[in-house]
Each structure stands twice: as C-alpha cells, then as structure tokens.
Design a protein around this motif. Structure first.
Motif, PDB file in Angstrom:
ATOM      1  N   GLY A   8      -5.219   9.431  -4.068  1.00 20.11           N
ATOM      2  CA  GLY A   8      -4.423  10.228  -2.875  1.00 20.11           C
ATOM      3  C   GLY A   8      -3.311   9.563  -2.499  1.00 20.11           C
ATOM      4  O   GLY A   8      -3.456   8.359  -1.820  1.00 20.11           O
ATOM      5  N   CYS A   9      -1.983  10.113  -2.839  1.00 15.39           N
ATOM      6  CA  CYS A   9      -0.633   9.337  -2.651  1.00 15.39           C
ATOM      7  C   CYS A   9       0.234   9.941  -1.544  1.00 15.39           C
ATOM      8  O   CYS A   9       1.348  10.358  -1.902  1.00 15.39           O
ATOM      9  N   GLY A  10      -0.535  10.442  -0.698  1.00 18.60           N
ATOM     10  CA  GLY A  10       0.321  11.212   0.281  1.00 18.60           C
ATOM     11  C   GLY A  10       0.813  10.867   1.549  1.00 18.60           C
ATOM     12  O   GLY A  10       1.276   9.351   1.272  1.00 18.60           O
ATOM     13  N   PHE A  11       0.915  11.372   2.518  1.00 14.86           N
ATOM     14  CA  PHE A  11       1.754  10.860   3.854  1.00 14.86           C
ATOM     15  C   PHE A  11       1.314   9.272   4.074  1.00 14.86           C
ATOM     16  O   PHE A  11       2.057   8.424   4.275  1.00 14.86           O
ATOM     17  N   PHE A  12       0.116   9.088   4.498  1.00 17.15           N
ATOM     18  CA  PHE A  12      -0.313   8.135   4.997  1.00 17.15           C
ATOM     19  C   PHE A  12      -0.606   7.034   3.855  1.00 17.15           C
ATOM     20  O   PHE A  12      -0.780   5.686   4.126  1.00 17.15           O
ATOM     21  N   ALA A  13      -0.801   7.225   2.703  1.00 18.26           N
ATOM     22  CA  ALA A  13      -1.106   6.131   1.575  1.00 18.26           C
ATOM     23  C   ALA A  13       0.015   5.358   1.356  1.00 18.26           C
ATOM     24  O   ALA A  13      -0.041   4.388   0.973  1.00 18.26           O
ATOM     25  N   ILE A  14       1.281   5.558   1.754  1.00 15.15           N
ATOM     26  CA  ILE A  14       2.173   4.933   1.625  1.00 15.15           C
ATOM     27  C   ILE A  14       2.182   3.528   2.484  1.00 15.15           C
ATOM     28  O   ILE A  14       2.326   2.362   2.089  1.00 15.15           O
ATOM     29  N   ASN A  15       1.664   3.517   3.637  1.00 14.58           N
ATOM     30  CA  ASN A  15       1.290   2.643   4.469  1.00 14.58           C
ATOM     31  C   ASN A  15       0.216   1.728   3.907  1.00 14.58           C
ATOM     32  O   ASN A  15       0.354   0.529   4.158  1.00 14.58           O
ATOM     33  N   GLN A  16      -0.630   2.520   3.032  1.00 14.90           N
ATOM     34  CA  GLN A  16      -1.892   1.605   2.698  1.00 14.90           C
ATOM     35  C   GLN A  16      -1.379   0.850   1.269  1.00 14.90           C
ATOM     36  O   GLN A  16      -1.643  -0.290   1.435  1.00 14.90           O
ATOM     37  N   ILE A  28      -3.629  -3.060  -5.566  1.00 20.58           N
ATOM     38  CA  ILE A  28      -3.576  -1.770  -6.234  1.00 20.58           C
ATOM     39  C   ILE A  28      -3.005  -1.797  -7.685  1.00 20.58           C
ATOM     40  O   ILE A  28      -1.782  -1.990  -7.681  1.00 20.58           O
ATOM     41  N   SER A  29      -3.796  -1.711  -8.534  1.00 16.84           N
ATOM     42  CA  SER A  29      -3.387  -1.477  -9.932  1.00 16.84           C
ATOM     43  C   SER A  29      -3.128   0.099 -10.801  1.00 16.84           C
ATOM     44  O   SER A  29      -2.502   0.020 -11.559  1.00 16.84           O
ATOM     45  N   ALA A  30      -3.943   0.704  -9.956  1.00 12.00           N
ATOM     46  CA  ALA A  30      -3.726   2.074 -10.434  1.00 12.00           C
ATOM     47  C   ALA A  30      -3.846   3.064  -9.358  1.00 12.00           C
ATOM     48  O   ALA A  30      -4.202   2.942  -8.267  1.00 12.00           O
ATOM     49  N   ILE A  31      -3.026   4.250  -9.836  1.00 13.87           N
ATOM     50  CA  ILE A  31      -3.009   5.242  -8.568  1.00 13.87           C
ATOM     51  C   ILE A  31      -3.483   6.634  -8.925  1.00 13.87           C
ATOM     52  O   ILE A  31      -3.301   7.052 -10.324  1.00 13.87           O
ATOM     53  N   CYS A  32      -3.909   7.465  -8.451  1.00 16.90           N
ATOM     54  CA  CYS A  32      -4.483   8.915  -8.623  1.00 16.90           C
ATOM     55  C   CYS A  32      -3.763   9.783  -7.670  1.00 16.90           C
ATOM     56  O   CYS A  32      -4.164   9.649  -6.508  1.00 16.90           O
ATOM     57  N   ASP A  33      -3.431  10.994  -7.994  1.00 16.51           N
ATOM     58  CA  ASP A  33      -2.953  12.085  -7.214  1.00 16.51           C
ATOM     59  C   ASP A  33      -3.041  13.546  -7.986  1.00 16.51           C
ATOM     60  O   ASP A  33      -2.328  13.432  -9.262  1.00 16.51           O
ATOM     61  N   ASP A  35      -1.291  15.838  -7.518  1.00 17.51           N
ATOM     62  CA  ASP A  35       0.164  16.560  -7.607  1.00 17.51           C
ATOM     63  C   ASP A  35       0.848  15.386  -8.333  1.00 17.51           C
ATOM     64  O   ASP A  35       1.337  14.363  -8.044  1.00 17.51           O
ATOM     65  N   GLU A  36       1.006  15.908  -9.422  1.00 21.16           N
ATOM     66  CA  GLU A  36       2.027  15.048 -10.487  1.00 21.16           C
ATOM     67  C   GLU A  36       3.222  14.573  -9.965  1.00 21.16           C
ATOM     68  O   GLU A  36       3.825  13.559 -10.306  1.00 21.16           O
ATOM     69  N   ARG A  37       3.938  15.386  -9.189  1.00 24.64           N
ATOM     70  CA  ARG A  37       5.215  15.104  -8.685  1.00 24.64           C
ATOM     71  C   ARG A  37       5.113  13.951  -7.672  1.00 24.64           C
ATOM     72  O   ARG A  37       5.972  12.895  -7.896  1.00 24.64           O
ATOM     73  N   ARG A  38       4.128  13.975  -6.818  1.00 29.13           N
ATOM     74  CA  ARG A  38       3.782  13.041  -6.034  1.00 29.13           C
ATOM     75  C   ARG A  38       3.494  11.593  -6.593  1.00 29.13           C
ATOM     76  O   ARG A  38       3.755  10.457  -6.115  1.00 29.13           O
ATOM     77  N   LEU A  39       2.575  11.800  -7.621  1.00 30.31           N
ATOM     78  CA  LEU A  39       2.062  10.687  -8.430  1.00 30.31           C
ATOM     79  C   LEU A  39       3.366   9.830  -8.944  1.00 30.31           C
ATOM     80  O   LEU A  39       3.290   8.813  -8.741  1.00 30.31           O
ATOM     81  N   ALA A  40       4.447  10.435  -9.533  1.00 27.14           N
ATOM     82  CA  ALA A  40       5.444   9.828 -10.086  1.00 27.14           C
ATOM     83  C   ALA A  40       6.219   9.408  -9.233  1.00 27.14           C
ATOM     84  O   ALA A  40       6.903   8.348  -9.233  1.00 27.14           O
ATOM     85  N   GLU A  41       6.643  10.076  -7.943  1.00 25.43           N
ATOM     86  CA  GLU A  41       7.400   9.433  -6.935  1.00 25.43           C
ATOM     87  C   GLU A  41       6.758   8.285  -6.380  1.00 25.43           C
ATOM     88  O   GLU A  41       7.438   7.137  -6.198  1.00 25.43           O
ATOM     89  N   ALA A  70      -7.813   7.916   0.000  1.00 21.91           N
ATOM     90  CA  ALA A  70      -6.615   8.228   0.954  1.00 21.91           C
ATOM     91  C   ALA A  70      -6.213   9.884   1.044  1.00 21.91           C
ATOM     92  O   ALA A  70      -5.079  10.331   1.171  1.00 21.91           O
ATOM     93  N   THR A  71      -7.306  10.388   0.446  1.00 26.38           N
ATOM     94  CA  THR A  71      -7.104  11.971   0.497  1.00 26.38           C
ATOM     95  C   THR A  71      -7.386  12.750   1.800  1.00 26.38           C
ATOM     96  O   THR A  71      -8.120  11.684   2.629  1.00 26.38           O
ATOM     97  N   THR A  72      -7.207  13.943   2.067  1.00 27.20           N
ATOM     98  CA  THR A  72      -7.975  14.277   3.445  1.00 27.20           C
ATOM     99  C   THR A  72      -9.526  14.750   2.982  1.00 27.20           C
ATOM    100  O   THR A  72      -9.836  14.692   2.079  1.00 27.20           O
ATOM    101  N   VAL A  73     -10.085  15.043   4.256  1.00 27.86           N
ATOM    102  CA  VAL A  73     -11.409  15.076   4.418  1.00 27.86           C
ATOM    103  C   VAL A  73     -12.454  15.636   3.484  1.00 27.86           C
ATOM    104  O   VAL A  73     -13.277  15.429   3.157  1.00 27.86           O
TER     105      VAL A  73
END
Ligand code: NAD
Ligand code: 89V
Length: 340
Positions: A8-16, A28-33, A35-41, A70-73
C-alpha cells in the motif's frame, strides 16, 4: 538489518517510508501497490527498485523479515493472513479490521507463527501523549479517576483521504479509534460504554461527531469526544487535548502542546510540542514524529523477541470500544464490553 516490504503506497505510506529511513535496525527493500502508477511514483521518490502489484508475489520473490501493511481496512485481514502464511513479522495500519471477528482471526493467525504483530496505533506514540502516559503511570497525580480526551477540529481531512467521506462509518472508526486507544492507555480497560453520534456535514456518508462515555474496570470514568465539524478560531488539528484528575493531582494537555501538571508537591508547565523532522510539515508533524517512534518500537520488539504495547492482541480492546460505540449510538443503550 531487518528487511521489510511495504504493502500500500498511498497517502499515509509516504510518512511510513520516511519513518523507516530513520529507524535503526530495519528498512523497506520492496514495495507493493495494486495501482501501477502509484507504485512507480513512490518507488522513484524513495529509490526502491523491487516493485510488485501483488503482495503474494512480493513475499514469494523477496526474502523479507516483515511486512508493513498500509492499505485501507478492507484488505487488512487477507494481507495479515498472507503474511502469517509466509511466517513474517507484521505491522498493520489501524483500523485493524472491519469487525471484531476478523480481528480475532488475524490475531490467532499471527500468534500461531510466533512472530511479532503490531498495530500501527500511533497516537499513543505521539511524544506529547507519551509524556502524559508516563506522568500518569509514574503515579505523579495518584490513581486517576477522571479523563477527558478530546479531538475537535474543522480540518478538511477529506481532500487527502477522500474515502473518509464515503464510508458509513467515519469518525469513530477512523479517528475516535486513536482517542479511545489513548483513553485505554491512560485509564485501563473498559467495562461499559455509551455513545451518541451526529452527522453535521451532510456531504459525507458517516458520522463526523461522536461523544462517548466510558466506565473503566478500575471504576474511573472517561469522556472521549471527537468532531470534524468544529469551526474554531484556534484550529488544533491533529492534537488530542487531555484533562485528567487523580487522587493526588491533575494534569491538562492544552492546545499548542502545553502541558500543566499539578501534584501535591509542585506545579509544572511544560511545552511538549514534538520536533519538526526535516521531512515533516505542520500541522502533521505531531503524527509524523509518532510514526518514527512506533516503527522504531516495532524494530526493537522484533530484535528483542517481544510483542509490542500496541500488539494485535492489545488492539482487540480498542477495536471492541469502536464496535461498542456504534452499537450504543445505533440502539441508544449502554453496551457491556464483556458481551461482545
Ligand atoms: P490510500 O487509499 O491513500 O492508500 C492505500 C493504498 O493501498 C492505495 O494506493 C491502494 O492502491 C493500495 N492498496 C489497496 N489494497 C491493496 C492490496 N490488496 N494490495 C496492494 N495495494 C493495495 O489510504 P491511506 O489514507 O494511505 O490509508 C491507509 C491506511 O492508513 C488506512 O487504514 C488508514 O486508516 C490509515 N491511516 C492511518 C493514519 C495514522 O495516523 N495512523 C493516518 C492516515 C491513514
Ligand atoms: O489518523 C488517521 O487515521 C487520519 C486522521 C488523523 C486524519 O484522522 O485519518
């Protein structure tokens, strides 16, 4: 060094992600989302090359010690169960689950692996709140018999987190959960509860005001009141204000992180405003600093082989208060917590 995968690479994940850079012993060595666009950003912004649109593929391909969810519930249960099946430590955002049954199943799943399970319940890790918790636990004001924990704001939370306007459950599940957790951290577990809710902003689906009365096992009383409909000259977002009376004294955490403590021996006034970290911005700096503190505690718990204060098991107590508050408000009655 513990290697983590962020889901989950959304709004709050940036803080994390900023927070993990400051944590000793984990990163953190790997990320997952999905949403491909969000993942790339986010991958580009944080220089992380290992990117996945599917959490199971990430766990299969990477050699991870933990996942940070860090995804929603709605996705929390399946992701926590996936992490348990891959036998990695887990830190998962609040609200842990959509129901107490789901949360209990998640706690059991991770328990069977013997891994650390932390809920990212960060408000009790805010430095001002932590100072108050320590003062109370050290007995400076004696046994507390009354607490008011209050979060009242007119801040526009919907622009950063549009889903908050769409859910039938809003302020208790999203924000009240933090304030109820603070009340538990300060005053202990709860025997019974009654609540009212209101929707002042008619453009949202859920409630934006909640007032909750708690009777603690100790006999103490707390009032937890939350509002996102309060137009105030001094906007205190995202501060939780506190007022606690004990048998030997009292304390208040007022707007602007001003703490006053009165005990039999002395009266103290302290400025407990958190530092502004170099990646942080007001007024979020309070929450952003707590992200570093909670994530550091997670890394220390994994290294030390212990469960955290805000473990999955502990969080069942807070989630039960959320559930009880909705039942109470809907049915207009007091809810006995042991019956949930
Ligand atoms: P968001 O919608 O901005 O981000 C969630 C991201 O997760 C999205 O990019 C989405 O594409 C991705 N996603 C969803 N399901 C997925 C799945 N199964 N696999 C991979 N990616 C998936 O949400 P947000 O505002 O960042 O909130 C996330 C969580 O953080 C929520 O539970 C929220 O309550 C919590 N939160 C906590 C705090 C705090 O202070 N503790 C503050 C804000 C939000
Ligand atoms: O903490 C949270 O979950 C946030 C906020 C503080 C804005 O309510 O949604």
């Amino acid at each position: 060094m513990l290697e983590g995968g962020l889901i989950g690479c959304g709004f709050f994940a940036i803080n994390q992600l900023h927070g993990w850079r400051e944590v000793e012993g984990a990163g953190i060595s790997a990320i997952c989302d999905k949403d491909e666009r969000r993942l790339a950003e986010v991958g580009d912004a944080f220089g992380i090359q290992a990117r996945y649109t599917d959490a199971a593929q990430m766990l299969a391909a990477e050699s991870l010690d933990f996942v940070d969810i860090a995804t929603t519930v709605s996705s929390h249960r399946s992701l926590v169960e996936l992490a348990a099946s891959e036998r990695v430590h887990v830190i998962c955002q609040k609200p842990l689950a959509e129901s107490l049954d789901d949360a209990r199943a998640m706690v059991r799943a991770v328990e069977r692996t013997g891994k650390v399970f932390m809920v990212h319940e960060n408000f009790r890790w805010q430095s001002a709140i932590r100072t108050v918790i320590n003062v109370v636990r050290e007995g400076t004001i004696g046994t507390p018999f009354f607490c008011r924990a209050s979060f009242r704001s007119g801040y526009d939370v919907y622009s950063g987190q549009p889903y908050l306007a769409e859910d039938e459950r809003f302020i208790i599940q999203d924000l009240g959960i933090h304030v109820l957790d603070i009340a538990r951290a300060l005053m202990g577990d709860v025997a019974r509860l009654s609540a009212t809710t209101q929707r002042i902003n008619q453009r949202i689906k859920g409630e934006d005001v909640a007032t909750i009365l708690l009777s603690h096992d100790s006999g103490a009383t707390s009032i937890v009141d939350c509002s996102y409909a309060s137009r105030r000259k001094v906007e205190t977002f995202p501060e939780t204000l506190l007022e606690i009376d004990g048998e030997l004294g009292s304390l208040r955490l007022d707007a602007g992180y001003q703490l006053s403590i009165q005990s039999a021996e002395k009266e103290q006034r302290l400025n407990v405003e958190p530092p502004l970290l170099d990646w942080a911005e007001r007024p979020w700096h309070n929450i952003q600093e707590s992200v570093v503190a909670i994530q550091q505690d997670f890394a220390s718990c994994v290294a030390g082989g212990r469960q955290p204060e805000t473990s999955g098991e502990d969080n069942l107590g807070t989630l039960a208060l959320v559930e009880a508050a909705y039942i109470s408000a809907r049915e207009g009655r007091t809810v006995i917590l042991s019956e949930l």
